[in-house]
Write an enzyme that holds these catalytic residues in place. Structure first.
Site, PDB file in Angstrom:
ATOM      1  CG  ASP A  13      -1.935   1.081   1.227  1.00 46.81           C
ATOM      2  OD1 ASP A  13      -2.462   1.395   0.135  1.00 46.81           O
ATOM      3  OD2 ASP A  13      -2.203   1.656   2.290  1.00 46.81           O
ATOM      4  CG  ASP A  15      -1.882   7.538   0.869  1.00 46.85           C
ATOM      5  OD1 ASP A  15      -1.017   8.425   0.822  1.00 46.85           O
ATOM      6  OD2 ASP A  15      -2.755   7.392  -0.004  1.00 46.85           O
ATOM      7  CE  LYS A 184      -5.645  -1.055  -0.973  1.00 49.86           C
ATOM      8  NZ  LYS A 184      -4.522  -0.472  -0.258  1.00 49.86           N
ATOM      9  CG  ASP A 209      -2.050   2.024   6.620  1.00 53.88           C
ATOM     10  OD1 ASP A 209      -2.347   1.679   5.452  1.00 53.88           O
ATOM     11  OD2 ASP A 209      -2.567   3.005   7.186  1.00 53.88           O
TER      12      ASP A 209
END
Length: 274
Positions: A13, A15, A184, A209
């Site tokens: 990912d 961010d 996602k 995250d």
């Protein structure tokens, strides 16, 4: 549990893993450099459909992260791939930005508000009541409802902003029609991404995250999962979910050494959840 095969491709990912509010997370530059030096296939993923892969390449490069355009995979690209597989050469009414409209143009879709095959909702900072009304009427008239991603909020310097998932809920309430989300945690985004780089889930890893998108998507796609604690999820949050990541690490910096370079001897794969 059976020992996993060595990781030969990486998905991560963006961010909360590589960058945070426009600033690189320590170790992100070393991780990307290690991936490029290794020659292993990899992708940087984002559910944000606003920007094209070329836009994101330029933004990351300004931050010192050199990610080639072909190694960036967005929910807009995943959505376009899905529509191209479902109905090649179709038509769509689109609410979104250049990342989404460009992806649809590139697969040969015609963007129209006249009897489209699909209404496609993506991320934008300027959702208009007029556009939403048009989308509701087209869906009620028979257009299929597609969304790039289910994220309910997005980050900004001023605080959370309503995102695609929240706006989709409004349209669903008005039409009674649920959308199909291409991004996602739909494993479709992971599988189409893996296909794009010629990788296999059995020897791939997903770094994220968020438990509810990144880890879940990686898990359902059959990959090893690494949760970093530099984004939205804390250690205390993990046990709130009925599933867990394969590994938990402090940050992307902890994963640099796991990316094997060509001259490295085979090393044991990391164990299950730390």
């Amino acid at each position: 549990m059976a020992e996993r095969k060595p990781i030969t491709s990486w998905l991560t990912d963006m961010d909360g893993v590589l960058i945070h509010e426009g600033t690189p997370i320590p170790g992100a530059d070393a991780f990307i450099k290690r991936l490029r030096d290794s020659g292993l296939p990899f992708l940087v993923l984002t559910n944000n459909s606003i920007y094209t892969a070329r836009d994101l390449h330029a933004r990351l490069q300004r931050m010192g992260l050199d990610v080639p355009v072909e190694n960036i995979w967005t929910s807009a690209l995943a959505t376009a791939q899905f529509l191209d597989d479902q109905r090649p050469g179709g038509t769509a009414y689109v609410i979104g930005e250049a990342g989404l409209t460009t992806a649809l143009h590139d697969i040969g879709y015609v963007l129209t508000d006249h009897d489209p095959d699909y209404v496609v909702l993506g991320e934008t900072r300027t959702y208009s009541f007029e556009a939403l009304t048009k989308a509701i009427r087209l869906i009620n008239a028979g257009a299929r409802f597609i969304c790039t991603n289910p994220d309910e909020t997005g980050p900004s310097a001023e605080g959370p902003l309503p995102a695609t998932g929240s706006v989709a809920a409004l349209i669903t309430k008005a039409t009674g029609k649920d959308p199909y989300f291409a991004g996602k945690p739909n494993p479709l985004m992971m599988r189409t991404g893996l296909n794009a780089i010629g990788a296999h889930s059995e020897t791939s890893a997903m770094i994220g995250d968020r438990m509810d998108t990144d880890v879940l998507a990686g898990l359902e796609a059959g990959m090893q999962t690494f949760l970093v604690l530099t984004g939205l999820t804390t250690v205390a949050d993990i046990d709130r979910y009925p599933f867990g990541p394969s590994h938990v690490v402090e940050s992307i910096a902890d994963l640099v050494s796991l990316v094997e370079l060509p001259d490295q001897a085979d090393q044991p794969t990391a164990g299950n959840r730390d």
